[in-house]
Scaffold this motif. Structure first.
Motif, PDB file in Angstrom:
ATOM      1  N   UNK A  87      49.292  40.900  42.685  1.00 13.00           N
ATOM      2  CA  UNK A  87      49.086  39.452  41.758  1.00 13.00           C
ATOM      3  C   UNK A  87      47.847  38.936  42.012  1.00 13.00           C
ATOM      4  N   UNK A  88      47.847  38.534  43.678  1.00 15.01           N
ATOM      5  CA  UNK A  88      46.740  37.608  44.067  1.00 15.01           C
ATOM      6  C   UNK A  88      45.397  38.282  44.146  1.00 15.01           C
ATOM      7  N   UNK A  89      45.281  39.779  44.288  1.00 13.52           N
ATOM      8  CA  UNK A  89      44.046  40.466  44.005  1.00 13.52           C
ATOM      9  C   UNK A  89      43.777  40.014  42.364  1.00 13.52           C
ATOM     10  N   UNK A  90      44.726  40.469  41.792  1.00  6.77           N
ATOM     11  CA  UNK A  90      44.259  40.366  40.141  1.00  6.77           C
ATOM     12  C   UNK A  90      43.755  38.986  39.829  1.00  6.77           C
ATOM     13  N   UNK A  91      44.370  37.903  40.215  1.00  8.12           N
ATOM     14  CA  UNK A  91      43.776  36.580  39.995  1.00  8.12           C
ATOM     15  C   UNK A  91      42.314  36.240  40.707  1.00  8.12           C
ATOM     16  N   UNK A  92      42.102  36.815  41.804  1.00  3.87           N
ATOM     17  CA  UNK A  92      40.768  36.585  42.219  1.00  3.87           C
ATOM     18  C   UNK A  92      39.772  37.537  41.553  1.00  3.87           C
ATOM     19  N   UNK A  93      40.059  38.932  41.047  1.00  2.57           N
ATOM     20  CA  UNK A  93      39.275  39.542  40.331  1.00  2.57           C
ATOM     21  C   UNK A  93      38.999  38.943  39.192  1.00  2.57           C
ATOM     22  N   UNK A  94      39.937  38.515  38.382  1.00  5.70           N
ATOM     23  CA  UNK A  94      40.048  37.868  37.046  1.00  5.70           C
ATOM     24  C   UNK A  94      38.950  36.833  37.148  1.00  5.70           C
ATOM     25  N   UNK A  95      38.932  35.933  38.254  1.00  3.17           N
ATOM     26  CA  UNK A  95      38.117  34.740  38.522  1.00  3.17           C
ATOM     27  C   UNK A  95      36.683  35.287  38.516  1.00  3.17           C
ATOM     28  N   UNK A  96      36.294  36.177  39.092  1.00  5.84           N
ATOM     29  CA  UNK A  96      35.102  36.448  39.254  1.00  5.84           C
ATOM     30  C   UNK A  96      34.566  37.205  37.856  1.00  5.84           C
ATOM     31  N   UNK A  97      35.382  38.110  37.280  1.00  8.72           N
ATOM     32  CA  UNK A  97      35.072  38.615  35.963  1.00  8.72           C
ATOM     33  C   UNK A  97      34.695  37.305  34.997  1.00  8.72           C
ATOM     34  N   UNK A  98      35.609  36.390  34.970  1.00  7.09           N
ATOM     35  CA  UNK A  98      35.371  35.460  34.035  1.00  7.09           C
ATOM     36  C   UNK A  98      34.100  34.669  34.500  1.00  7.09           C
ATOM     37  N   UNK A  99      33.860  34.691  35.540  1.00  3.01           N
ATOM     38  CA  UNK A  99      32.184  33.761  36.044  1.00  3.01           C
ATOM     39  C   UNK A  99      31.315  34.633  35.456  1.00  3.01           C
ATOM     40  N   UNK A 100      31.438  36.145  35.689  1.00  3.63           N
ATOM     41  CA  UNK A 100      30.182  36.836  35.120  1.00  3.63           C
ATOM     42  C   UNK A 100      30.181  37.114  33.788  1.00  3.63           C
TER      43      UNK A 100
END
Ligand code: G16
Length: 559
Positions: free
Chosen positions: A311-324
């Protein structure tokens, strides 16, 4: 097969007769059994590794480990050219080879298989196999057996890489086949430099727990040993390593499997550690869980399992994808619509699955075993997979990586120093940090630490993401665990007849009840998992279903 090869094989295999009356199966993660009966099996897996290398014309790995099992057990598994698990298509051959009754049958099996698979086998080709072992005392002599097996195939060379974590060996195989440097030093260099990069990219103002110490339980195994070495080159992380193998027994009341299943403090930890951020590795360092000791709570811990790491990893990846996905003017940027998926097994706590779905993520399920989860995760541009026991990683597709580093033909990312570029650099660093071959506790630990610092989160903030439903796991010894046949990602038992209906009837008595059984692929037991709305209910449900397993599958005692 030519005469010379045939006679070498006949001669060498006659020195490694199989133990009488034992039938082994490649299982969840290779062959595992009491170490005293494994010489023949490991010798034969050496042969298989050499054939796999000839077939793929690539470097192959062979690891001697029984991971979370008792120290008296051992095991052997193969790493394929990608660094992943042995192709499942070769597992039936592995089973047949391990169980061939004598040398003549063995040579016949190899001959037939070489023909069927069109393996170049004229004695002119070369094969290379990297060998690793964990710290089990039986590892040394089993490794010699593996070498003998490899050397009985003409042209095959065994390279002893020494004592390694399982993920290190997988990483080395992958690196070698990509033409990269692949020593332990290279592994540590890659991990520490990508970790430092992630720390450099933390937005100003977020760094709160850089100075907080992380205490790691090394399970008295290879992971603890390696961390002691790694710590010397690691920046930005204050580590204290306990159970590093100097005194206690491997996996005995220590390590990720114990901590996750029993939910109590491992040996070497005390009430005085209450509130500290702690992590536990398993015996060969391919699993990772976090925990904190609960003050005044009789050795109980607050467990942060693989689901919460996911879940922690998913939140971080989602944050980066949303910036991109935004352009520099705040509009949408769809130049690379990356797919993101998460993979779990039936052991995933129901609360974690609800949480991940609530985030809008696609969640898919596979049977237990990294080989299944990894394959599924590889279908996405970013696939995050974790078993609740802490085994997992994040896979990033080549296409996405090419786009992120500006090599693809698609419209590339925006200007230097922009938020988009930082997000791209973070994902590129993740792809270097987190092991792309297999779940890896050391690289997983560094990614957790980097993300906690990025978010500015304490372990308590992380643990509050959602609240686990109470759960209980049991093991039941039965006469023949292969009598249990499951389907639907191990959630339904189809054999023995009638047991699933009995489990359903029991489960229906408990609010939020969920329960399944499955035969272990690494131990000679049937596993029972139960979940319910209260601790007491989860324990009662697990106990009643364990009794059902006893009734249907013979005598035994649950533990
Ligand atoms: C291995 C597998 C894991 C699996 C675990 C338990 O882990 O790699 O995927 O979850 O065994 O499997 P089972 O329930 O079938 O015994 P490890 O850490 O022991 O290599």
């Amino acid at each position: 097969m030519n005469e010379k090869q045939r006679s070498i094989l006949l001669d060498s295999s006659s020195r490694f007769p199989p133990p009488p009356g034992v039938k082994l199966s490649y299982g969840t993660s290779g062959f595992r059994a009491d170490a005293s009966i494994l010489q023949s099996t490991v010798f034969r897996v050496g042969i298989l590794a050499a054939l796999r290398s000839l077939k793929t014309q690539s470097v192959i790995g062979l690891m001697i480990t029984a991971s979370h099992n008792d120290v008296s057990d051992n095991g052997v598994k193969i790493a394929d050219p990608s660094g992943g698990m042995l192709s499942q298509a070769w597992e039936p051959f592995a089973d047949a080879l391990a169980n061939a009754p004598d040398s003549l049958h063995l040579v016949q099996l190899v001959d037939d298989f070489v023909r069927k698979e069109n393996i170049p086998f004229e004695g002119l080709e070369s094969a290379e196999i990297l060998l690793g072992r964990d710290t089990r005392p039986s590892g040394e002599s089993l490794l010699e057996a593996a070498k003998k097996g490899i050397n009985s195939i003409v042209g095959a060379v065994a390279v002893d890489m020494g004592v390694l974590t399982t993920p290190q060996l997988h990483w080395m195989v992958r690196a070698r086949n990509k033409g990269m440097k692949a020593t332990e030093l290279d592994y540590f260099d890659q991990l520490s430099s990508s970790f430092s990069k992630l720390i450099d990219l933390i937005p100003h103002g977020n760094i709160v727990n850089t100075m907080d110490k992380l205490i790691v339980d090394g399970a008295n195994g290879v992971g603890g040993e390696k961390l002691v070495v790694f710590k010397k080159v690691l920046q930005f992380l204050d580590l204290e390593i306990r159970n590093s193998g100097k005194e206690g027994v491997l996996n005995e009341e220590v390590g990720a499997d114990y901590v996750q299943k029993e939910k109590v403090v491992p040996r070497g930890f005390a009430p005085a550690d209450a509130g500290m951020r702690c992590a536990s590795l398993d015996g060969d360092a391919d699993r990772l869980v976090y925990f904190s000791v609960i003050p005044n709570a009789d050795n109980r811990i607050c467990l942060i399992d693989g689901d919460k790491i996911l879940s922690l990893f998913a939140l971080f990846i989602m944050e980066q994808l949303s910036i991109l996905n935004q352009n520099e003017c705040g509009g949408e940027n769809n130049s690379y619509p990356a797919t993101l998926g998460v993979v779990q097994t039936a052991y995933a706590n129901g609360a974690s699955t609800d949480y991940l779905k609530h985030l809008g993520l696609e969640v898919v399920f596979t049977p237990t075993g990294v080989k299944y989860l990894h394959e599924k995760a590889a279908e996405y541009d970013i696939g995050i997979y974790f078993e609740a026991n802490g085994h997992g990683t994040i896979l990033l597709s080549e296409g996405l990586l090419h786009w992120l580093d500006g090599r693809s033909s698609k419209p590339s990312l925006t200007s230097k120093g922009s938020e988009q570029q930082k997000a791209a650099l973070r994902l590129l660093a993740v792809s270097k940090l987190i092991n792309q071959a297999v779940g890896d506790a050391l690289s997983g630990l560094l990614l957790v630490e980097a993300i906690l610092q990025h978010m500015g989160w304490s372990i308590h903030r992380w643990s509050e993401l959602y609240h686990d439903l109470p759960s209980r796991q049991l093991k039941v010894k039965v006469v023949d665990r292969s009598a249990v046949v499951t389907e639907n990602a191990e959630t339904v038992v189809v054999r023995p007849l009638g047991i699933q209906e009995a489990i359903n009837a029991e489960t229906a008595k408990y609010p939020q009840g969920r329960c399944f059984i499955r035969p272990s692929g690494t131990e000679d037991v049937v596993r029972v998992y139960a979940e319910a709305s209260t601790e007491e209910a989860a324990v009662n449900l697990a106990n009643s279903v364990a009794r059902l397993v006893d009734q249907f599958l013979g005598f035994g005692s649950s533990s």
